[in-house]
Design a protein around this motif. Structure first.
Motif, PDB file in Angstrom:
ATOM      1  N   GLY A 251       0.782  -1.235   0.000  1.00 33.59           N
ATOM      2  CA  GLY A 251       0.000   0.000   0.000  1.00 33.59           C
ATOM      3  C   GLY A 251       0.811   1.280   0.000  1.00 33.59           C
ATOM      4  N   LYS A 252       2.086   1.212  -0.371  1.00 32.80           N
ATOM      5  CA  LYS A 252       2.954   2.391  -0.328  1.00 32.80           C
ATOM      6  C   LYS A 252       2.406   3.527  -1.192  1.00 32.80           C
ATOM      7  CE  LYS A 252       6.387   0.123  -2.101  1.00 32.80           C
ATOM      8  NZ  LYS A 252       5.699  -1.164  -2.316  1.00 32.80           N
ATOM      9  N   THR A 253       2.212   3.244  -2.463  1.00 32.69           N
ATOM     10  CA  THR A 253       1.781   4.277  -3.401  1.00 32.69           C
ATOM     11  C   THR A 253       0.358   4.735  -3.103  1.00 32.69           C
ATOM     12  OG1 THR A 253       3.206   3.292  -5.092  1.00 32.69           O
ATOM     13  CG2 THR A 253       1.524   4.845  -5.840  1.00 32.69           C
ATOM     14  N   LEU A 254      -0.517   3.806  -2.770  1.00 34.28           N
ATOM     15  CA  LEU A 254      -1.919   4.142  -2.509  1.00 34.28           C
ATOM     16  C   LEU A 254      -2.046   5.067  -1.302  1.00 34.28           C
ATOM     17  CD1 LEU A 254      -4.496   3.279  -3.992  1.00 34.28           C
ATOM     18  CD2 LEU A 254      -4.883   1.605  -2.183  1.00 34.28           C
ATOM     19  N   LEU A 255      -1.327   4.771  -0.226  1.00 31.14           N
ATOM     20  CA  LEU A 255      -1.369   5.628   0.958  1.00 31.14           C
ATOM     21  C   LEU A 255      -0.818   7.014   0.654  1.00 31.14           C
ATOM     22  CD1 LEU A 255      -0.134   3.060   3.635  1.00 31.14           C
ATOM     23  CD2 LEU A 255      -2.427   4.038   3.500  1.00 31.14           C
ATOM     24  N   ALA A 256       0.295   7.070  -0.087  1.00 31.95           N
ATOM     25  CA  ALA A 256       0.896   8.365  -0.419  1.00 31.95           C
ATOM     26  C   ALA A 256      -0.046   9.201  -1.283  1.00 31.95           C
ATOM     27  CB  ALA A 256       2.231   8.145  -1.133  1.00 31.95           C
ATOM     28  N   MET A 257      -0.687   8.564  -2.262  1.00 30.84           N
ATOM     29  CA  MET A 257      -1.622   9.288  -3.124  1.00 30.84           C
ATOM     30  C   MET A 257      -2.841   9.772  -2.345  1.00 30.84           C
ATOM     31  SD  MET A 257      -0.417   9.428  -6.222  1.00 30.84           S
ATOM     32  CE  MET A 257      -1.904   9.744  -7.143  1.00 30.84           C
ATOM     33  N   ALA A 258      -3.383   8.913  -1.469  1.00 28.47           N
ATOM     34  CA  ALA A 258      -4.553   9.296  -0.677  1.00 28.47           C
ATOM     35  C   ALA A 258      -4.238  10.491   0.223  1.00 28.47           C
ATOM     36  CB  ALA A 258      -5.019   8.103   0.164  1.00 28.47           C
ATOM     37  N   ALA A 259      -3.091  10.453   0.894  1.00 30.03           N
ATOM     38  CA  ALA A 259      -2.710  11.569   1.757  1.00 30.03           C
ATOM     39  C   ALA A 259      -2.474  12.843   0.946  1.00 30.03           C
ATOM     40  CB  ALA A 259      -1.452  11.202   2.542  1.00 30.03           C
ATOM     41  N   GLY A 260      -1.847  12.696  -0.217  1.00 30.50           N
ATOM     42  CA  GLY A 260      -1.610  13.857  -1.060  1.00 30.50           C
ATOM     43  C   GLY A 260      -2.890  14.508  -1.534  1.00 30.50           C
ATOM     44  N   LEU A 261      -3.878  13.698  -1.918  1.00 26.63           N
ATOM     45  CA  LEU A 261      -5.157  14.243  -2.369  1.00 26.63           C
ATOM     46  C   LEU A 261      -5.897  14.938  -1.231  1.00 26.63           C
ATOM     47  CD1 LEU A 261      -6.323  11.346  -4.706  1.00 26.63           C
ATOM     48  CD2 LEU A 261      -5.746  13.678  -5.390  1.00 26.63           C
ATOM     49  N   LYS A 262      -5.862  14.341  -0.048  1.00 24.27           N
ATOM     50  CA  LYS A 262      -6.529  14.982   1.091  1.00 24.27           C
ATOM     51  C   LYS A 262      -5.896  16.328   1.409  1.00 24.27           C
ATOM     52  CE  LYS A 262      -7.581  14.466   6.022  1.00 24.27           C
ATOM     53  NZ  LYS A 262      -7.103  15.832   6.353  1.00 24.27           N
ATOM     54  N   ARG A 263      -4.575  16.376   1.472  1.00 18.18           N
ATOM     55  CA  ARG A 263      -3.903  17.611   1.840  1.00 18.18           C
ATOM     56  C   ARG A 263      -4.003  18.672   0.749  1.00 18.18           C
ATOM     57  NH1 ARG A 263      -3.588  19.236   5.805  1.00 18.18           N
ATOM     58  NH2 ARG A 263      -1.456  19.810   6.299  1.00 18.18           N
TER      59      ARG A 263
END
Length: 431
Positions: A251-263
């Motif tokens: 889940g490395k990329t998925l978590l990073a993308m999700a956090a980036g979209l939220k922020r």
């Protein structure tokens, strides 16, 4: 005192390697200079490194004749090696054979010093050993993967200390040997089944709770402790560099993308999300790709589009339309790393995917492009390297983790459990 003879691949890997041999003698065969010259016109990182080597040697040349030896700033001596043709057809041999001949000649003529051939070419090291010559890999930037910083530890405290931690939101305990932003699984000695998740604060003197992300971020809910740690690091404004390590499916990329979209989309903290990855293929190259730059990048960036579509589906229920809208509006920009040199990237959330394929110098280039207000996330799996010029010990991702582990603005998390699917987890473990 030793004689170190450098191969071309060492200089192309680290243009400053000349200065990393302390007070010893550094010898460069003339054939290496000729090979460097062939790379200098390339628009790649190798071309940039070749030009840096040429400029360094030219600056040293102004201090004296390189053939006779020029003092280096670290107390060593640099000399260019020439070897006259003895009429036995030597000039027709391969470049590796001529470099090896130089090394053998130095070893024979200067028996007062040990002569070592430094090369990243495994076969050349084998040939040197067969000739009775010492040979080594260039290990200045090596990081043993067995000793790599994991970013987390476990600690057991008394029931009273655990109660104080939950009540006060902090706990002062001896933390010798642990770094700021290192994550901790805090176990209660009286109730071992009720651990708390914490991290070392920036002072390195106490434990503080992590962010509560159980409700999820952009539709993604953490499924294990390491994912909780990762989301805390990704959402913490004080942490500007995050490295996420883990095998495929963690889940490395998925978590990073999700956090980036939220922020970026919800919190308006960043102007946009920039996602980049090195263009290194798995297996045989397919040759030149037709179309515009965007069309050429599509095959390389498809994993990013897959992650975007999954996030859109989880968050909005309209996966293709929402993912396309984010890209079309410029909220998410997908780029190749080939054109990052010279840029200054400010107020953006950067995700560098597949970072295990980068060299230490490429990682330095990326990090020095980061401007004010930008957060950068590197994701990688050091066990799946496709770049033929780096390995599990010399890749830039491991080097970055090792160098930044003690810095208060950085955090590292090793994701251990695969969550993609039962098959993906089984394949990652047994294949």
């Amino acid at each position: 005192m030793k004689n170190y003879i450098l191969d071309t691949n060492v200089l192309l890997h680290d243009p400053n390697s000349i200065f990393n041999f302390q007070e010893n003698h550094v010898l460069i065969p003339i054939e290496v200079i000729e090979e460097i010259d062939r790379f200098k016109r390339e628009a790649t990182e190798l071309g940039q490194n070749a030009r840096t080597v040429s400029r360094t040697l030219d600056a040293l040349r102004e201090q004296g004749a390189l053939s006779g030896g020029v003092p280096l700033r670290n107390g060593g001596l640099l000399r260019i090696l020439f070897q006259q043709n003895n009429g036995n057809g030597h000039q027709n041999h391969s470049v590796d054979s001529r470099i090896l001949a130089h090394a053998l000649a130095v070893a024979q003529s200067d028996k007062g010093r040990k002569t070592v051939l430094v090369t990243k070419d495994i076969n050349l090291r084998i040939r040197a050993d067969a000739c009775g010559l010492a040979a080594e890999d260039y290990e200045t930037d090596h990081v043993r993967i067995q000793d790599l910083y994991t970013g987390m530890f476990e600690m057991t405290v008394s029931t009273e200390e655990m109660a104080a931690f939950r009540l006060n939101g902090e706990l002062e305990v001896p933390l010798n040997g642990h770094y700021p932003n290192e994550y901790c699984i805090l176990n209660d000695a009286g109730h071992p089944r009720r651990p708390a998740l914490a991290k070392v604060d920036v002072s390195g003197k106490k434990l503080v709770p992590i962010l509560d992300c159980r409700e999820g971020v952009w539709g993604i809910k953490p499924r294990n402790r390491e994912q909780h740690f990762a989301l805390d690091a990704l959402l913490d404004d004080r942490i500007r560099l995050v490295t996420l390590m883990g095998k495929a499916g963690t889940g490395k990329t998925l978590l990073a993308m999700a956090a980036g979209l939220k922020r970026t989309v919800l919190d308006r903290e960043f102007r946009r999300v920039v996602v980049a990855r090195p263009t290194v293929s798995v297996g045989r190259e397919l040759g030149f790709l037709p179309g515009t730059l965007e069309e050429k990048l599509n095959p390389w960036m498809q994993p990013i589009h897959d992650a975007l579509e999954m996030l859109s589906d989880l968050n909005m229920g309209h996966e293709h339309r929402r993912a396309a809208d984010l890209l079309r509006s410029g909220t998410i920009v997908v780029e190749a790393l080939s054109y990052i040199r010279g840029r200054s990237i400010a107020n953006q959330f950067m995700v560098i995917d597949e970072a295990q394929n980068l060299t230490p110098l490429e990682v330095k280039t990326i990090c020095t492009r980061v401007g004010h207000g930008t957060k950068v996330v590197f994701t990688g799996d050091p066990y799946q390297i496709d770049n033929p010029y780096v390995d599990s010990a010399s890749n830039g991702f491991n080097y970055l983790v090792s160098r930044f582990r003690a810095q208060p603005l950085a955090a590292h998390i090793e994701l251990q459990k695969g969550e993609r699917s039962e098959l993906a987890e089984l394949a990652a473990n047994i294949l």
